[in-house]
Design an enzyme around this catalytic site. Sequence first.
Site, PDB file in Angstrom:
ATOM      1  N   CYS A  65      14.756  -4.938  -3.740  1.00 41.80           N
ATOM      2  CA  CYS A  65      15.615  -4.090  -4.580  1.00 41.80           C
ATOM      3  C   CYS A  65      14.788  -3.141  -5.431  1.00 41.80           C
ATOM      4  CB  CYS A  65      16.490  -4.981  -5.451  1.00 41.80           C
ATOM      5  SG  CYS A  65      17.559  -5.990  -4.432  1.00 41.80           S
ATOM      6  N   GLU A  66      14.136  -2.215  -4.799  1.00 39.48           N
ATOM      7  CA  GLU A  66      13.329  -1.204  -5.484  1.00 39.48           C
ATOM      8  C   GLU A  66      13.323   0.048  -4.618  1.00 39.48           C
ATOM      9  OE1 GLU A  66      10.581  -1.479  -8.040  1.00 39.48           O
ATOM     10  OE2 GLU A  66      10.548  -3.642  -8.334  1.00 39.48           O
ATOM     11  N   ARG A  68       0.803  -1.230   0.000  1.00 36.56           N
ATOM     12  CA  ARG A  68       0.000   0.000   0.000  1.00 36.56           C
ATOM     13  C   ARG A  68       0.838   1.284   0.000  1.00 36.56           C
ATOM     14  NH1 ARG A  68      -3.238   1.748   2.884  1.00 36.56           N
ATOM     15  NH2 ARG A  68      -4.786   2.262   1.340  1.00 36.56           N
ATOM     16  N   TYR A  73      -6.194  -5.319   2.523  1.00 32.09           N
ATOM     17  CA  TYR A  73      -5.320  -5.156   1.368  1.00 32.09           C
ATOM     18  C   TYR A  73      -3.843  -5.207   1.771  1.00 32.09           C
ATOM     19  CZ  TYR A  73      -9.856  -3.612  -0.304  1.00 32.09           C
ATOM     20  OH  TYR A  73     -11.188  -3.557  -0.599  1.00 32.09           O
TER      21      TYR A  73
HETATM   22  N1  LLP Z   1     -17.188  -3.829  -3.786  1.00 31.57           N
HETATM   23  C1  LLP Z   1     -16.489  -3.748  -4.925  1.00 31.57           C
HETATM   24  C2  LLP Z   1     -17.160  -4.026  -6.199  1.00 31.57           C
HETATM   25  C3  LLP Z   1     -15.121  -3.397  -4.895  1.00 31.57           C
HETATM   26  O1  LLP Z   1     -14.429  -3.321  -6.019  1.00 31.57           O
HETATM   27  C4  LLP Z   1     -14.492  -3.152  -3.648  1.00 31.57           C
HETATM   28  C5  LLP Z   1     -13.078  -2.801  -3.568  1.00 31.57           C
HETATM   29  C6  LLP Z   1     -15.267  -3.278  -2.490  1.00 31.57           C
HETATM   30  C7  LLP Z   1     -16.614  -3.606  -2.591  1.00 31.57           C
HETATM   31  C8  LLP Z   1     -14.707  -3.065  -1.106  1.00 31.57           C
HETATM   32  O2  LLP Z   1     -14.258  -1.758  -0.927  1.00 31.57           O
HETATM   33  P1  LLP Z   1     -13.805  -1.273   0.539  1.00 31.57           P
HETATM   34  O3  LLP Z   1     -15.005  -1.333   1.447  1.00 31.57           O
HETATM   35  O4  LLP Z   1     -12.719  -2.164   0.993  1.00 31.57           O
HETATM   36  O5  LLP Z   1     -13.323   0.112   0.310  1.00 31.57           O
HETATM   37  N2  LLP Z   1      -6.164  -2.170  -2.664  1.00 31.57           N
HETATM   38  C9  LLP Z   1      -6.737  -0.857  -2.413  1.00 31.57           C
HETATM   39  C10 LLP Z   1      -8.244  -0.914  -2.346  1.00 31.57           C
HETATM   40  C11 LLP Z   1      -8.868  -1.509  -3.589  1.00 31.57           C
HETATM   41  C12 LLP Z   1     -10.364  -1.623  -3.505  1.00 31.57           C
HETATM   42  C13 LLP Z   1     -10.900  -2.440  -4.607  1.00 31.57           C
HETATM   43  N3  LLP Z   1     -12.311  -2.665  -4.588  1.00 31.57           N
HETATM   44  C14 LLP Z   1      -6.118  -0.304  -1.134  1.00 31.57           C
HETATM   45  O6  LLP Z   1      -5.293  -0.965  -0.530  1.00 31.57           O
HETATM   46  O7  LLP Z   1      -6.429   0.829  -0.744  1.00 31.57           O
END
Ligand code: LLP
Length: 433
Positions: free
Chosen positions: A359-360, A328, A388
């Site tokens: 190594c980045e 992240r 995540y």
């Molecule tokens: N529903 C759908 C269709 C989604 O694409 C996502 C997240 C969620 C629900 C859940 O969202 P949340 O409640 O967690 O915000 N890797 C990124 C976040 C990517 C989110 C992708 N989709 C990070 O670490 O911030």
Amino acid sequence: MHSFRYIQGRLHCENVDLESLSAKHGTPLYVYSKETITDHYKRLDGALDRLDHLICYAVKANSNLAILQTIADLGGGFDIVSGGELYRVIQAGGRASQCTFAGVGKTRAEIEYALQQGIYSFNAESEAELRQINEVAGSLGKKAPVALRVNPNVDAKTHKYISTGKSENKFGVDFDRILDAYAAIATECEHLEIRGLQMHIGSQLTSIDPFVEAAKKVAPLVEKLKERHHIKFFSIGGGLGIVYRESLDSGDQTWWGEKEEAERPLTIQSYADALVPILEPLKLRILLEPGRFMVGNAGALLSKVLYLKKGNAKKFVIVDAGMNDLIRPALYEGWHQITPLQKAEGAELEKVDVVGPICETGDFLAQDRELPPVQAGDTLAVLSAGAYGFTMASNYNSRPLAAEILVDGSEAHLVRERQTLDDLVRGEHLVQK
Ligand code: LLP
């Protein structure tokens, strides 16, 4: 709520001393609190009790089987985005009939698998995908329950990589074309059953306004779809932001999160207060897809300091967790609080970069961060890493994946073993000579 707090100067998760976990299981180590997950689920569930609703936890945030089991035991459903996630849910004791299937690129094999398992709804993102689901359902002699994802063209005001509800994003069907898309399904796709409507405008939203704007914009569409296609549910997606920048200075025996409600811009109550009046009159089932809110603050990544290094420009704290363990910071400039397991009383803070062994140049957990002085051998906790974190980890630089622990009161369960070197090469083959 957070379950990470100092007790007599030592950081604990619930009642478990984190130093003892790092000594027993090594680092990097992910540690999760069952109490926090349960609390967050119940708070969200309770805030929405006026609605006929189902919380479909977004599995992508943290898909460890024991976490999914915790959610299933609470009665939650799941929002999945691959056949693999559905498999995990089923392995964890979750019910396919409480699963929604999101994502722009579902494969034929995944559609078949989900149909055979009997999921609640495919949340489709294009007409082409609908035709594919229709065809697969027909070939299996089934009717596929579907919803379309509407792209409401609302700015979620979050990082550009996690904003999903604008016209230029790849997600959903444009607001002004969606009624035609439903009409086309109704006339052309005999193997589909129109079941609902879905939206998700982005992740880590820290203001209520975009949620309200989107819900108000889409509510009249829900009414029309109810009338014309008798839809049964409306999923408002996930996206609830969490507090990453929280101070741990609350002292011994004090819950870290006590200040949280007052400080955070978005509380569950304010979310519910703003949305329930818009959703309740629709009189249909409301689905939510929270990921980060359920597990983000429930997890920490423990990492040991390997070396200190002073350069001309900066001081580096080199730790044993890298961007392969928690991407992240590198990917979204994500900010995670970092704190030593042993509380440093009254120590003068120094500005350091906390970097990993990869190594980045992008391999850092924090840059220009004020930390109390640390030494090689100390263990640090990277907080709010439950969402995540592990799910985005990789074997980059051939580094084994970390172990994971689920804490429940005074008990610590090893819920994923650390990968071994053999695991790293499993399934690979030398070319036979
Ligand atoms: N529903 C759908 C269709 C989604 O694409 C996502 C997240 C969620 C629900 C859940 O969202 P949340 O409640 O967690 O915000 N890797 C990124 C976040 C990517 C989110 C992708 N989709 C990070 O670490 O911030």
